[in-house]
Design a protein around this motif. Structure first.
Motif, PDB file in Angstrom:
ATOM      1  N   LEU A 159     -41.877  11.928  23.456  1.00 59.47           N
ATOM      2  CA  LEU A 159     -41.259  12.685  24.305  1.00 59.47           C
ATOM      3  C   LEU A 159     -40.040  13.437  23.616  1.00 59.47           C
ATOM      4  O   LEU A 159     -40.019  14.629  23.903  1.00 59.47           O
ATOM      5  N   TRP A 160     -39.276  12.804  22.695  1.00 63.31           N
ATOM      6  CA  TRP A 160     -37.913  13.483  22.268  1.00 63.31           C
ATOM      7  C   TRP A 160     -38.402  14.344  20.999  1.00 63.31           C
ATOM      8  O   TRP A 160     -37.596  15.255  20.734  1.00 63.31           O
ATOM      9  N   ARG A 161     -39.716  14.378  20.539  1.00 66.63           N
ATOM     10  CA  ARG A 161     -40.021  15.360  19.650  1.00 66.63           C
ATOM     11  C   ARG A 161     -40.901  16.469  20.146  1.00 66.63           C
ATOM     12  O   ARG A 161     -41.183  17.497  19.638  1.00 66.63           O
ATOM     13  N   SER A 162     -41.126  16.523  21.550  1.00 65.97           N
ATOM     14  CA  SER A 162     -41.763  17.428  22.270  1.00 65.97           C
ATOM     15  C   SER A 162     -40.738  18.666  22.463  1.00 65.97           C
ATOM     16  O   SER A 162     -39.556  18.494  22.484  1.00 65.97           O
ATOM     17  N   PRO A 163     -41.251  19.960  22.545  1.00 66.23           N
ATOM     18  CA  PRO A 163     -40.564  21.131  22.858  1.00 66.23           C
ATOM     19  C   PRO A 163     -39.500  21.001  24.088  1.00 66.23           C
ATOM     20  O   PRO A 163     -38.419  21.276  23.961  1.00 66.23           O
TER      21      PRO A 163
ATOM     22  N   ALA B 201     -37.627  18.634  24.930  1.00 66.07           N
ATOM     23  CA  ALA B 201     -36.449  17.884  24.651  1.00 66.07           C
ATOM     24  C   ALA B 201     -35.517  18.487  24.081  1.00 66.07           C
ATOM     25  O   ALA B 201     -34.083  18.087  23.867  1.00 66.07           O
ATOM     26  N   ALA B 202     -35.773  19.936  23.594  1.00 65.54           N
ATOM     27  CA  ALA B 202     -34.561  20.562  23.211  1.00 65.54           C
ATOM     28  C   ALA B 202     -33.578  20.966  24.198  1.00 65.54           C
ATOM     29  O   ALA B 202     -32.562  21.370  23.901  1.00 65.54           O
ATOM     30  N   ASN B 203     -34.094  21.028  25.396  1.00 62.24           N
ATOM     31  CA  ASN B 203     -33.072  21.273  26.618  1.00 62.24           C
ATOM     32  C   ASN B 203     -32.420  19.804  27.230  1.00 62.24           C
ATOM     33  O   ASN B 203     -31.701  19.782  28.216  1.00 62.24           O
ATOM     34  N   TRP B 204     -32.843  18.878  26.599  1.00 67.31           N
ATOM     35  CA  TRP B 204     -32.281  17.671  27.284  1.00 67.31           C
ATOM     36  C   TRP B 204     -30.870  17.159  26.410  1.00 67.31           C
ATOM     37  O   TRP B 204     -30.833  17.431  25.317  1.00 67.31           O
TER      38      TRP B 204
ATOM     39  N   VAL C 282     -35.412   9.543  30.489  1.00 69.31           N
ATOM     40  CA  VAL C 282     -36.569   9.261  29.679  1.00 69.31           C
ATOM     41  C   VAL C 282     -36.799   7.972  29.370  1.00 69.31           C
ATOM     42  O   VAL C 282     -38.083   7.527  29.298  1.00 69.31           O
ATOM     43  N   ALA C 283     -35.920   7.053  29.363  1.00 65.39           N
ATOM     44  CA  ALA C 283     -36.266   5.852  29.113  1.00 65.39           C
ATOM     45  C   ALA C 283     -37.068   4.878  30.307  1.00 65.39           C
ATOM     46  O   ALA C 283     -37.826   4.216  30.061  1.00 65.39           O
TER      47      ALA C 283
END
Length: 131
Positions: A49-53, A55-58, A67-68
């Motif tokens: 999830l953190w490597r998905s696109p 995540a750029a806005n998280w 997310v956890a």
């Protein structure tokens, strides 16, 4: 008396949009370490999830807990948790809030870009992450 029209009209309630990186692009945002309480399967989903696109806005400080929670609930549901059906509503709500579905990304104003060879996203099952 009505005010005169502005010489520089600008819509004040215009929706702000954000363009996400292309799927498969290298993450240029910080990827936080998974929380210690996540099991192996949930920690792998955390990384995905953190490597998905999106995540750029998280923000890790703000969105990290959500997310956890998504990772932990997804792992519990996948492992056959008897309360899994009750957790699906919360899981769906958190997924929408984090922009993990196409409808949520449209509602949040997040536009996706695709490369010529990335027209469709690959579906990854949690059971395949173990291998």
């Amino acid at each position: 008396m009505r005010p005169l029209p502005s010489t520089n009209p600008r819509r004040r309630n215009r929706r702000q949009t954000s363009t996400l990186p292309a799927p498969g692009a290298e993450a240029t945002w910080p990827i936080p370490a998974p929380p210690a309480h996540l099991n192996t399967e949930a920690a792998q989903l955390w990384d995905v999830l953190w490597r998905s696109p999106v995540a750029a806005n998280w923000l890790a400080d703000v969105d990290g807990f959500a997310v956890a929670r998504v990772c932990a609930m997804q792992a519990e549901v996948a492992s056959g948790d008897p309360a899994g059906a009750k957790r699906l509503a919360e899981l769906r709500h958190l997924s929408e809030a984090l922009g993990l579905t196409p409808v949520a990304r449209r509602r949040l104003g997040w536009n996706t870009t695709t490369g010529p060879d990335q027209a469709l996203a690959e579906v990854v099952l949690l059971s395949e992450l173990e291998n």
